[in-house]
Design an enzyme around this catalytic site. Structure first.
Site, PDB file in Angstrom:
ATOM      1  N   GLU A 164     -12.707   3.883 -34.881  1.00 43.48           N
ATOM      2  CA  GLU A 164     -13.682   4.462 -35.807  1.00 43.48           C
ATOM      3  C   GLU A 164     -14.983   4.879 -35.132  1.00 43.48           C
ATOM      4  O   GLU A 164     -15.803   5.562 -35.751  1.00 43.48           O
ATOM      5  CB  GLU A 164     -13.984   3.476 -36.955  1.00 43.48           C
ATOM      6  CG  GLU A 164     -15.110   2.485 -36.723  1.00 43.48           C
ATOM      7  CD  GLU A 164     -14.758   1.325 -35.806  1.00 43.48           C
ATOM      8  OE1 GLU A 164     -15.534   0.366 -35.707  1.00 43.48           O
ATOM      9  OE2 GLU A 164     -13.692   1.373 -35.169  1.00 43.48           O
TER      10      GLU A 164
ATOM     11  N   CYS B  26     -11.056  -0.174 -32.608  1.00 39.83           N
ATOM     12  CA  CYS B  26     -10.631  -0.089 -34.006  1.00 39.83           C
ATOM     13  C   CYS B  26     -10.551   1.340 -34.510  1.00 39.83           C
ATOM     14  O   CYS B  26     -10.378   1.564 -35.714  1.00 39.83           O
ATOM     15  CB  CYS B  26     -11.572  -0.909 -34.891  1.00 39.83           C
ATOM     16  SG  CYS B  26     -11.532  -2.673 -34.511  1.00 39.83           S
TER      17      CYS B  26
ATOM     18  N   ASN C 286     -12.356   3.915 -29.709  1.00 37.65           N
ATOM     19  CA  ASN C 286     -12.675   2.511 -29.442  1.00 37.65           C
ATOM     20  C   ASN C 286     -11.538   1.619 -29.943  1.00 37.65           C
ATOM     21  O   ASN C 286     -10.493   2.105 -30.381  1.00 37.65           O
ATOM     22  CB  ASN C 286     -13.991   2.137 -30.125  1.00 37.65           C
ATOM     23  CG  ASN C 286     -13.859   2.141 -31.644  1.00 37.65           C
ATOM     24  OD1 ASN C 286     -13.290   3.059 -32.214  1.00 37.65           O
ATOM     25  ND2 ASN C 286     -14.370   1.114 -32.302  1.00 37.65           N
TER      26      ASN C 286
END
Length: 752
Positions: free
Chosen positions: A449, A447, A445
């Site tokens: 995570e 970011c 995704n």
């Protein structure tokens, strides 16, 4: 300039009229200013007399109360230093005082009538009408839980971000947090609703749990989308391509971070409608996503944020790496997306061994060999890739041979220059996927995570996030706070409004959540630990992983397992990261509880397919008053440049634990990698791991003052991240002449 008089009534004071917030005039009363200063300094290591002496506003006729207050804030910020860090809290309290007074003037009261606040805001369309499921008596009881003193806990950076980014017009901080808590509890059984609402509120208001930006910003408004992370897959046909772009726009509109995998798209020079050399490759479609991110600007708050992922075997990978450079055809550039490479173990092995790598066109491989390479990972990928390489020149015509290490050098060069591409390790992440029985994960995704299964046009990864604030937690708090955090996110799935059908279907089928953490650097500093205390770090994250997983199992008893549970690794007795229970009996500090948990999950199921994920929390941590995520602080004390000037940033326990806060700008990143790899064993999705390399001489090698970091040092660190089991590498930052500064708006589209 006129400073505060030591007396409260002088001829000078009697001559000055002050304009109050409601526009009326009053005579200057120095005692009122002094009372505010004393209130702002109460309980802090900050002398109010020092602040009074710094007041330099011209106390002349017509001065406004806001001018006086703003000048006090400016003075407090100027007094802030590494030796006197509490002045940033004084400035924060003065900012909150402004908010309190503005609210009093605009609506006639502050915290005295929460029931009236809810009723009027629902009527005006500002608040979700589901708040009226609570009776007036219940709303009045909830209002009694509010402690206005909790507003004093924010430093200046946190107070400004909270008011600017999250609060609605004529809304106070505790009203916002309480309203969120009530809505999060609205799906509970009526007889338990107030019980859970109060637990939710206290955990949030005491800043033990941080709600992700979409929840805190959108939960109170009608029809808000609360999910943070989305991943969609783009299929190799015109209809799905434009459907994907439309879905990305819908996500961006609601403030979510978007991941788009484009590995299925045919390469430049491929066939279109039977015509050779007709395809423009992935770049034109990425450019459309780029322009979508700009055009759909999250309700005017900020530009959209989209990461585009591409498998490292794709024939367009070299142009993909160049699409943010200034040279070349500007029509094939995309400066506003965040590039991400999907990396296989086979590629990394060839990088390590300095072997050749083959770039291919997925369309030709699909048509001529019947292989959809983007869907494969692990041994299946390696077998298919060997078959593809054996078909070069015989069946496959569109390919390019390149040295794997030279390609990796190009990747590193781009990272040092721009911070990107992100690296997402496909085999490591898919091996830990509990839902391998139903598909695969194509990429990470925004970011880096959170991820789970994605099917183009059918299922779009959707995840809801919050974080434990370790700076405000002790070890004995973890069982209760982990339970609350998991329950909050499972409830979020029931009350959110996903932006399109594939997101709705994914939310219900996998019930993916991500409990993360922030403030690890504070937790370590308070205990005089370092990032090299790997056993203590492992024990902490073992507890977090256990309590969160156990809560999801208990919720399954109460509410049922997630629909795709049957056939999952959870149903087979495997635990976090799809690891067999024997792994936990070998590696866990408290072994027996894992065996019992495995048996309970097989018996009762588990409510959420993915449970833990650690987001970067760059901006959220400022509101929470702690260090971001699990990484060391960039610097023990620095000034960040904001629109209205510079703002002091420091960890919460900096004064008493100064030397126990290592500075990431000078810390050997191999230490960071080992710490993150240790945490990753207990986190079932991912960890946003930024790496920061200081390029100045003598930083890492004090015995050799003239020596600076070399490319091989960075290469070794990236290789170590893969070898030690990290699932992704987020930004790669560099420090040159100590010029690096954190951005206030870093990654605000996702968890922040």
């Amino acid at each position: 300039m006129q400073t505060l008089s030591t007396t409260t009534d002088t001829p000078f004071n009697r001559q000055i009229q002050v304009i109050r917030r409601d526009g009326s005039l009053t005579l200057l009363d120095v005692s009122r200013i002094r009372a505010v200063v004393n209130w702002a300094c109460e309980g802090l290591d900050a002398n109010p007399i020092t602040l009074e002496a710094g007041l330099t506003t011209r106390l002349k006729n017509g001065v406004t109360t806001r001018e006086i207050q703003d000048n006090l804030i400016g003075c407090a910020l100027e007094l802030c230093s590494p030796s006197d860090p509490d002045w940033r809290y004084v400035a924060g309290r003065l900012h909150i005082w402004n908010l309190w007074k503005d609210t009093l003037v605009s609506r006639g009261y502050q915290y005295e009538d929460y029931c009236q606040t809810v009723t009027s805001k629902v009527k005006s369309g500002q608040y979700d009408a589901r708040l009226l499921k609570y009776t007036p008596d219940q709303l009045r009881e909830a209002g009694s839980w509010i402690n206005p003193q909790w507003d004093k806990d924010y430093d200046y950076a946190g107070a400004v971000l909270l008011t600017k980014r999250y609060l609605l017009p004529e809304e106070l901080p505790q009203e916002a947090l309480l309203s969120c808590a009530l809505l999060l509890a609205v799906v509970e059984a009526p007889e338990k609703r107030m019980f859970w609402a109060q637990k939710f509120y206290k955990a949030i208001a005491l800043r033990q749990i941080s709600l992700a930006t979409p929840i805190l910003a959108n939960l109170r408004i009608p029809n808000g989308s609360l999910s943070s992370c989305f991943i969609i897959g783009m299929d190799d046909n015109l209809e799905n391509i434009f459907d994907t772009i439309k879905d990305a726009a819908r996500i961006s509109k609601n403030g979510g971070g978007v991941g788009v995998n484009v590995s299925r798209i045919r390469a430049t020079g491929s066939w279109v409608m039977g015509k050779p050399n007709a395809s423009g490759g992935v770049i034109p479609w990425i450019k459309l996503l780029n322009d979508t991110a700009i055009a759909v600007n999250q309700g005017g708050r900020r530009a959209g944020a989209i990461t585009v992922s591409l498998d490292v075997w794709h024939l367009d990978i070299l142009e993909f790496l160049e699409m943010q450079t200034e040279n070349g055809d500007q029509r094939r550039k995309a400066y506003d997306i965040f590039p991400q490479l999907v990396i296989s173990d086979e590629f990394m092995r060839r990088v390590r061994n300095c072997e050749n790598w083959t770039l291919i066109d997925p369309y030709e491989v699909r048509v001529k060999l019947g292989i959809e390479l983007s869907e494969l990972w692990g041994e299946e990928f390696e077998s298919a890739y060997q078959k593809i390489e054996a078909s070069l020149d015989y069946e496959l015509k569109l390919y390019k041979r390149i040295n794997a290490r030279e390609l990796f050098k190009n990747i590193m060069r781009s990272q040092v220059e721009t911070g990107m591409p992100y690296l997402w390790f496909k085999d490591t992440s898919n091996a830990a996927n509990p839902n391998q029985h139903e598909g695969y994960i194509p990429g990470g995704n925004l970011c880096q995570e959170s991820w789970s299964n994605v099917k183009p046009g059918e299922l779009a990864h959707t995840c809801n996030l919050n974080s434990l604030n370790l700076s405000n937690l002790d070890w004995q708090d973890l069982p209760n706070i982990c339970e609350i955090a998991v329950r909050i996110l499972d409830n979020t799935i029931e009350i959110t409004h996903p932006p399109f059908q594939a997101s709705i279907d994914h939310n219900q089928r996998y019930r993916t959540i991500g409990v993360g953490v922030m403030g690890l650097a504070d937790w370590l500093a308070k205990r005089r630990f370092s990032y090299s205390h790997l056993q203590e770090i492992s024990n902490l994250f073992e507890d977090i992983g256990f309590y969160c997983t156990k809560t999801s199992m208990e919720l399954s008893k109460e509410r049922g397992a997630y629909p795709a549970f049957a056939g999952s690794s959870w149903s087979q007795g495997k635990l976090i990261g799809a690891k067999p229970v024997d792994w936990f009996l070998t590696h866990a500090d408290d072994k027996q509880r894992w065996k019992e948990l495995s048996e309970d999950i097989q018996k009762y199921g588990i409510r959420n397919s993915h449970i833990t994920a650690i987001a970067p929390n760059t901006s959220s941590s400022l509101v929470q008053g702690c260090t971001a995520s699990v990484l060391p602080c960039y610097s023990r004390f620095f000034y960040d440049k904001w629109a209205k000037g510079t703002v002091p940033i420091a960890p919460p326990f900096i004064k008493e634990n100064f030397w126990f806060y290592p500075e990431n700008k000078t810390l050997d990143q191999q230490i960071v990698v080992k710490a993150v790899a240790t945490m990753q064993q207990w986190i079932d999705t991912g960890i946003s791991m930024e790496l920061m390399f200081n390029l100045n001489q003598g930083v890492y090698f004090p015995e050799e003052p003239a020596r600076s970091l070399k490319a091989k040092d960075i290469f070794d660190t990236l290789m170590a991240a893969w070898e030690q089991g990290c699932k992704a590498i987020y930004y790669v930052r560099t420090v040159q002449r100590d010029s690096f500064q954190e951005s206030e708006d870093a990654c605000t589209a996702c968890a922040n």
